[in-house]
Design an enzyme around this catalytic site. Structure first.
Site, PDB file in Angstrom:
ATOM      1  N   ALA A 263      42.169  35.673  32.215  1.00 19.33           N
ATOM      2  CA  ALA A 263      42.981  37.048  31.817  1.00 19.33           C
ATOM      3  C   ALA A 263      43.531  37.903  32.722  1.00 19.33           C
ATOM      4  O   ALA A 263      43.260  37.647  33.909  1.00 19.33           O
ATOM      5  CB  ALA A 263      41.621  37.918  30.865  1.00 19.33           C
ATOM      6  N   HIS A 296      34.450  40.215  32.887  1.00 17.04           N
ATOM      7  CA  HIS A 296      34.851  39.752  34.726  1.00 17.04           C
ATOM      8  C   HIS A 296      35.669  40.851  34.984  1.00 17.04           C
ATOM      9  O   HIS A 296      36.034  41.411  36.298  1.00 17.04           O
ATOM     10  CB  HIS A 296      35.020  38.005  34.635  1.00 17.04           C
ATOM     11  CG  HIS A 296      35.831  37.829  35.560  1.00 17.04           C
ATOM     12  ND1 HIS A 296      35.519  37.159  36.616  1.00 17.04           N
ATOM     13  CD2 HIS A 296      37.154  38.490  36.376  1.00 17.04           C
ATOM     14  CE1 HIS A 296      36.337  36.222  37.762  1.00 17.04           C
ATOM     15  NE2 HIS A 296      36.880  37.667  37.259  1.00 17.04           N
ATOM     16  N   GLU A 297      37.139  40.844  33.696  1.00 19.60           N
ATOM     17  CA  GLU A 297      37.675  41.620  34.427  1.00 19.60           C
ATOM     18  C   GLU A 297      37.448  43.150  34.385  1.00 19.60           C
ATOM     19  O   GLU A 297      37.912  44.455  34.865  1.00 19.60           O
ATOM     20  CB  GLU A 297      39.096  41.969  32.789  1.00 19.60           C
ATOM     21  CG  GLU A 297      39.106  39.963  32.832  1.00 19.60           C
ATOM     22  CD  GLU A 297      40.143  39.774  33.758  1.00 19.60           C
ATOM     23  OE1 GLU A 297      40.363  40.016  34.819  1.00 19.60           O
ATOM     24  OE2 GLU A 297      39.704  38.491  33.648  1.00 19.60           O
ATOM     25  N   GLU A 319      37.934  37.970  43.453  1.00 24.49           N
ATOM     26  CA  GLU A 319      37.284  36.918  42.391  1.00 24.49           C
ATOM     27  C   GLU A 319      35.726  37.022  42.693  1.00 24.49           C
ATOM     28  O   GLU A 319      35.183  37.279  41.147  1.00 24.49           O
ATOM     29  CB  GLU A 319      38.812  35.828  42.419  1.00 24.49           C
ATOM     30  CG  GLU A 319      39.985  36.443  42.525  1.00 24.49           C
ATOM     31  CD  GLU A 319      40.096  37.529  41.153  1.00 24.49           C
ATOM     32  OE1 GLU A 319      39.058  36.799  40.394  1.00 24.49           O
ATOM     33  OE2 GLU A 319      41.502  37.732  40.146  1.00 24.49           O
TER      34      GLU A 319
END
Length: 850
Positions: A263, A296-297, A319
């Protein structure tokens, strides 16, 4: 583009605002694979010469402060600028090209229905493929995006959705409001015949409009309610933890085809690979993995989008933090709503990725030296993601969760909409916790390599410890001994269970650390270093503990402890300290009891590698037979319709290698002898077809017939993989030709084809491709035979998956010779070095079993 160039340009230019117009109608172009882009940027200059970035077929016009400049000055992806000191406005109109490799503005025509879908993927530096810009993360600006397109399309961007204005018959124009300041790489356009589900998310900043998009042909697979639930819960956790409201006004998630990554965190407009919309049945692990990707996004909306690194040296700040934060968020959601502990799944999968990456000769510090964009491309890896997240998890244990969160809150308040470096985050954490963290950066962030921890102890006649030390070692290449916060777990066997008696937490440092709290304590059946998985390190078991683990892993009643033992056993196998056959037997004993489906999937894949690549060819038949027998037994015992049944069936399909095995799974295609409760759906059919093709049990007619049943892009990709897996010279030649010499091959098809090209026990038909692979590497290094413009993703696919998987010592020596004499490019050198290391490791493990 280099770091030095970016730093120099930052001293010359400050950007303020962009107005970008892209025309996707094809009205003003003769080549249907191109589009018109107009970019107007306001900026301040010191008066020194500089340049703006653009990758385009042609620059149509350039205008600076109303004065026309020569379009012919455009060269080497740059337009040179000489502007006086002060404020300026620059407009560049260009013809740009659609991408078919997932970089820039990707165009996809769905074979299922002919509908068109476009989306941008601009990280690291591919915004310049869509519009002229100062392409570096620290030159933030506002973006007002306008899209001209067929008026029946759906068009979204980083700002809240708008209705199109009428332009002419069949053409509309979407004029989005300006965004908050952001970096070029997180701008986004998604356009096409999308199916849309809309909702509203309650935020501390007010109601946020939200939507989920997908292709029309996969809308029946869209479980929007679950996706929205995960997203809303994520908003709740992150806004409470970070104490900063969501900043971007809309939150759209577009599931898109042929996506190279999992993504992408475009501000307010996340793109996600649409394989996450499951058209066939998958286990709970797949849903948990998708939830983690969604979170996460979402974490990136704060860490990466709201606050962004100055340059890609601090890529890990993006990240690693998002990786840690997504698991942190899931743990809070599980605590409130129930579910599986995400840190167990992290230990069972993501952390193993980090350990593997960190033992390659190409490993690097978490805070890496990113001198140019090629270096950045190579470092989207297990170090940047999983090791970094593991290190942040350790940092939380050092400073305490409350102080860590307090530091993060202060960091967001101080740097919202700005750019930062590592010291900014560490400074905020130091101030919040009152602890000096300079040593932490030196040991954990700026040094590569993984430590190994072993217990060393003595006991008296009663079985009590008289001495207990933890011995820490480091590889010769990266000899750093670190400070670790960890726990020592003591487990005893009783009443048919292996259970924790106690867990002692402490800091260790240097080569040896005495655990005084264990002196006089009775030796347990199992001593587990790094109990509760607080630190990042490989662990070893003493002789008694190893025997207990091997014999009783199926009755160990702690999920995370099992994950650590599974990891230790796999580490020992990869390090040629445990025979591959013993690892296969251990998996056969314990995987049926394993409750974490992420662990089940990882263990089964690792057992397959142990039985093939990690077993010497002479013993491979027996090892594979043992694995297949174990899987058949596990499948028979599994509850009908359960996730375990599905996982064991998939593993059996991938592992069978005999005529009897091929006849069994071929029967499943016809509904014969299918285990009760198991549905042989579309994706399972393709797994069977690919396995049968690998064994030569079917050919082109059967593959073509299956493709006719599944007229989707997934069907096309699976068919390409099945054809490549066949053990015939003609099939390999055709697959190689497509993988190497067909630049227009879709990136998803390319990846599936290349991944299925190399197969164990196909030595004769694969023999010609050892030297062909090195020739390919030479072509890629030199940028010849069509490789100059193939893009990073395409070249990485070829370099990674076309490397011969079953070479001998002579092959390893040949690769060494080639590396020493061929002066390969950085990307080629790194990838070939890593693949060579994997081949050499496999040979070392094979030698143990001979």
């Amino acid at each position: 583009m280099t770091r030095a160039t970016a730093q120099q340009r930052s001293s010359v230019v400050s950007t303020h605002a962009y107005r970008v117009l892209v025309d996707l109608t094809g009205r003003d172009v003769t080549d249907p694979d191109t589009f018109i882009s107009s970019s107007t940027v306001t900026f301040t200059s010191t008066g020194e010469p500089t340049h703006i970035d653009l990758i385009a077929d042609r620059v149509i016009s350039v205008e600076l402060d109303g004065e026309h400049l020569d379009p012919a000055a455009f060269a080497d992806h740059r337009y040179p600028l000489q502007a006086s000191a002060g404020d300026h406005e620059l407009t560049i109109v260009a013809t740009c090209r659609y991408s078919h490799t997932g970089e820039g503005l990707h165009k996809f025509v769905d074979p299922a229905d002919g509908l068109v879908y476009l989306y941008t993927q601009l990280e690291i530096a591919d915004a310049r493929r869509v519009y002229a810009c100062f392409e570096q993360p620290d030159l933030k600006a506002t973006f007002q995006l306008t899209v001209t397109a067929p008026d029946h399309w759906v068009v979204i961007s980083n700002a809240p959705a708008v209705e199109p204005e009428h332009v002419e018959e069949g053409v509309g124009q979407w004029i989005f409001d300006p965004t908050p300041p952001m970096s070029t790489y997180i701008t986004a356009i998604v356009a096409g015949d999308f199916h849309v589900v809309r909702d509203t998310i309650t935020s501390t900043s007010g109601d946020v409009p939200a939507s989920i998009l997908c292709r029309q042909s996969v809308k029946d697979s869209l479980d929007a309610e679950r996706i929205f639930t995960t997203t809303k819960r994520g908003f709740e956790v992150f806004e409470a933890a970070f104490d900063h409201p969501y900043a971007f006004g809309t939150y759209d998630q577009a599931f898109v085809p042929e996506f190279n990554a999992g993504a992408m965190e475009n501000a307010g407009c996340v793109t996600i690979r649409d394989e996450y919309l499951f058209r066939s049945r998958v286990t709970a692990a797949s849903y948990e993995g998708r939830d983690n990707t969604i979170l996460h996004e979402l974490a990136h909306m704060w860490f990466g989008d709201l606050v962004t690194m100055k340059w890609w040296d601090d890529l890990w700040l993006n990240e690693s933090f998002a990786e840690w934060a997504s698991h942190y968020c899931q743990s809070k959601i599980v605590a409130k709503h129930g579910g599986v502990d995400p840190w167990v799944s992290f230990a069972n999968a993501r952390k193993g990725w980090a350990y593997t990456q960190d033992q390659l000769p190409t490993t690097h510090p978490i805070a890496a030296d990113m001198i140019d964009l090629e270096t950045v491309e190579q470092n989207f890896d297990g170090i940047t993601y999983a090791k970094g997240a593991s290190t942040l998890k350790q940092l939380v244990s050092f400073v305490g969760e409350d102080d860590f969160i307090a530091g993060v809150r202060a960091y967001f308040k101080a740097h919202a909409f700005g750019n930062t470096e590592l010291g900014d985050l560490l400074g905020a954490l130091e101030q919040a916790s009152g602890r000096d963290l300079s040593w932490f950066a030196g040991e954990w962030l700026e040094k590569a390599g993984v430590n190994t921890l072993r217990p060393d102890f003595d006991t008296d006649e009663s079985g009590a410890f008289t001495r207990f030390e933890i011995v820490q070692t480091a590889p010769d290449e990266w000899p750093t001994l670190r400070t670790h916060r960890l726990a020592v777990g003591l487990f005893d066997s009783a009443d048919g269970a292996l259970s924790r008696r106690d867990s002692i937490e402490l800091d260790i440092t240097g080569e040896r650390t005495s655990v005084d709290a264990l002196i006089g304590v009775k030796q347990p059946d199992l001593v587990l270093l790094n109990d509760r998985d607080l630190t990042y390190a490989k662990v070893r078991l003493d002789e008694r503990s190893l025997a207990t683990a091997v014999g009783q892993i199926d009755v160990l009643d702690d999920d995370l402890a099992r994950a650590l033992i599974w990891g230790a056993a796999w580490d020992m196998t990869r390090d040629a300290e445990m025979k591959a056959a013993d690892y296969v037997a251990l998996v056969g004993l314990g995987v049926g009891r394993e409750t974490d489906l992420t662990a089940v999937g990882s263990l089964l894949r690792q057992a397959q590698l142990a039985a093939t690549g990690y077993t010497a060819p002479a013993g491979r038949e027996a090892a594979r037979a043992t694995l297949v027998a174990d899987l058949a037994g596990l499948l028979k015992q599994a509850e009908p319709g359960s996730d375990h049944q599905l996982a064991f069936a998939n593993a059996l399909i991938a592992s069978v290698h005999t005529q009897a095995g091929s006849e069994l799974i071929k029967g499943w295609l016809e509904g014969e002898e299918v285990p009760a409760g198991l549905e042989v759906d579309t994706d399972m059919r393709w797994k069977i077809v690919t396995s049968l093709a690998r064994m030569g049990a079917i050919g082109e007619a059967e593959i073509a017939a299956e493709q006719e049943r599944d007229k989707t892009i997934q069907g096309s990709e699976f068919a390409a993989g099945a054809r490549a897996a066949q053990p015939t010279a003609d099939a390999k030649a055709a697959a190689w030709e497509r993988a190497v010499n067909e630049p227009s091959i879709p990136n998803g098809t390319h990846r599936t084809l290349a991944a299925n090209f190399g197969q164990y026990d196909q030595d004769e038909v694969l023999a010609p491709y050892y030297e062909k692979y090195l020739e390919l590497c030479t072509d890629i290094s030199k940028g010849v035979n069509g490789w100059h413009d193939r893009g990073h993703a395409s070249t990485q696919t070829a370099l990674t998956w076309l490397f011969p998987i079953d070479g001998d010592e002579a092959w390893v020596q040949r690769v060494d010779e080639w590396l020493a004499t061929s002066d390969p490019s950085d990307q080629v050198k790194r990838t070939v070095t890593e693949r060579r290391d994997a081949a050499a490791r496999a040979l070392r493990v094979q030698a143990l079993s001979e």
